[in-house]
Write an enzyme that holds these catalytic residues in place. Sequence first.
Site, PDB file in Angstrom:
ATOM      1  N   ILE A 191      -8.142  -7.237  -1.875  1.00 45.62           N
ATOM      2  CA  ILE A 191      -9.046  -6.230  -1.315  1.00 45.62           C
ATOM      3  C   ILE A 191      -9.194  -4.998  -2.218  1.00 45.62           C
ATOM      4  CG2 ILE A 191      -8.759  -6.914   1.101  1.00 45.62           C
ATOM      5  CD1 ILE A 191      -6.859  -4.480   1.402  1.00 45.62           C
ATOM      6  N   TYR A 192      -8.286  -4.817  -3.186  1.00 48.40           N
ATOM      7  CA  TYR A 192      -8.419  -3.678  -4.101  1.00 48.40           C
ATOM      8  C   TYR A 192      -9.435  -3.943  -5.201  1.00 48.40           C
ATOM      9  CZ  TYR A 192      -4.515  -1.106  -1.973  1.00 48.40           C
ATOM     10  OH  TYR A 192      -3.708  -0.403  -1.112  1.00 48.40           O
ATOM     11  N   VAL A 221      -1.105 -10.372   0.798  1.00 47.98           N
ATOM     12  CA  VAL A 221       0.283 -10.705   0.464  1.00 47.98           C
ATOM     13  C   VAL A 221       1.260  -9.755   1.166  1.00 47.98           C
ATOM     14  CG1 VAL A 221       0.464  -9.363  -1.696  1.00 47.98           C
ATOM     15  CG2 VAL A 221       1.793 -11.434  -1.428  1.00 47.98           C
ATOM     16  N   ASP A 222       0.885  -8.494   1.305  1.00 51.01           N
ATOM     17  CA  ASP A 222       1.727  -7.495   1.965  1.00 51.01           C
ATOM     18  C   ASP A 222       2.009  -7.911   3.413  1.00 51.01           C
ATOM     19  OD1 ASP A 222       3.128  -5.105   2.354  1.00 51.01           O
ATOM     20  OD2 ASP A 222       1.329  -3.890   2.604  1.00 51.01           O
ATOM     21  N   SER A 263      -3.456  -6.202  -7.049  1.00 55.58           N
ATOM     22  CA  SER A 263      -4.736  -5.483  -7.005  1.00 55.58           C
ATOM     23  C   SER A 263      -5.987  -6.368  -7.045  1.00 55.58           C
ATOM     24  CB  SER A 263      -4.846  -4.422  -8.115  1.00 55.58           C
ATOM     25  OG  SER A 263      -4.079  -3.295  -7.773  1.00 55.58           O
ATOM     26  N   ASN A 285       0.866  -1.183   0.000  1.00 53.36           N
ATOM     27  CA  ASN A 285       0.000   0.000   0.000  1.00 53.36           C
ATOM     28  C   ASN A 285       0.905   1.236   0.000  1.00 53.36           C
ATOM     29  OD1 ASN A 285       0.678   0.622   2.781  1.00 53.36           O
ATOM     30  ND2 ASN A 285      -0.702  -1.028   3.363  1.00 53.36           N
TER      31      ASN A 285
END
Length: 171
Positions: free
Chosen positions: A124-125, A33-34, A121, A24
């Site tokens: 959740i994007y 994944v982040d 993306s 982000n």
Amino acid sequence: MMEIRLIKGDITKIEVDAIVNAANTSLLGGGGVDGAIHRVGGPQILEECRKIRARQGGCKVGEAVITTAGNLNAKFVIHTVGPRWNEGNSNEAEKLKNCYINSLKLASENGIKSIAFPNISTGIYGYPLEEAADIAIKTVTEADFPEIKSITFVCFGDDNYRLYDKKIKQL
């Protein structure tokens, strides 16, 4: 000739020179994944992200930054910020393409020969899976970075894996 590979699994376990993190803009870790990359990689990645933030104020959508990989099998983590899906009304396709191009550019500049991408993306994007897969595959196959020998798409879920498998076989 660049090799395109496809794996279903956990990107934090992949052995390549660099893994790409769907980060982000804050670079301070998050979900999906982040969060997994920061958890497995350990505090060294977050520490380097904080230094990048102090220097340039985070990372804009479509841009990419590089850190070491801490405890991961990779040597580097390339953090890129994908666009949030807004029904295609906010230039999302161009921003997503830039995620892949800027990640490959950083890889090239850092002598990276093998790189693994998550499905940027699509969590959740909310980016539609098929459109995101088309952009990812088209962008990396058309990119001209001869020093990069292999690109691996790492799909966490079955839906993305089946989609990428079908599209890569059509290349």
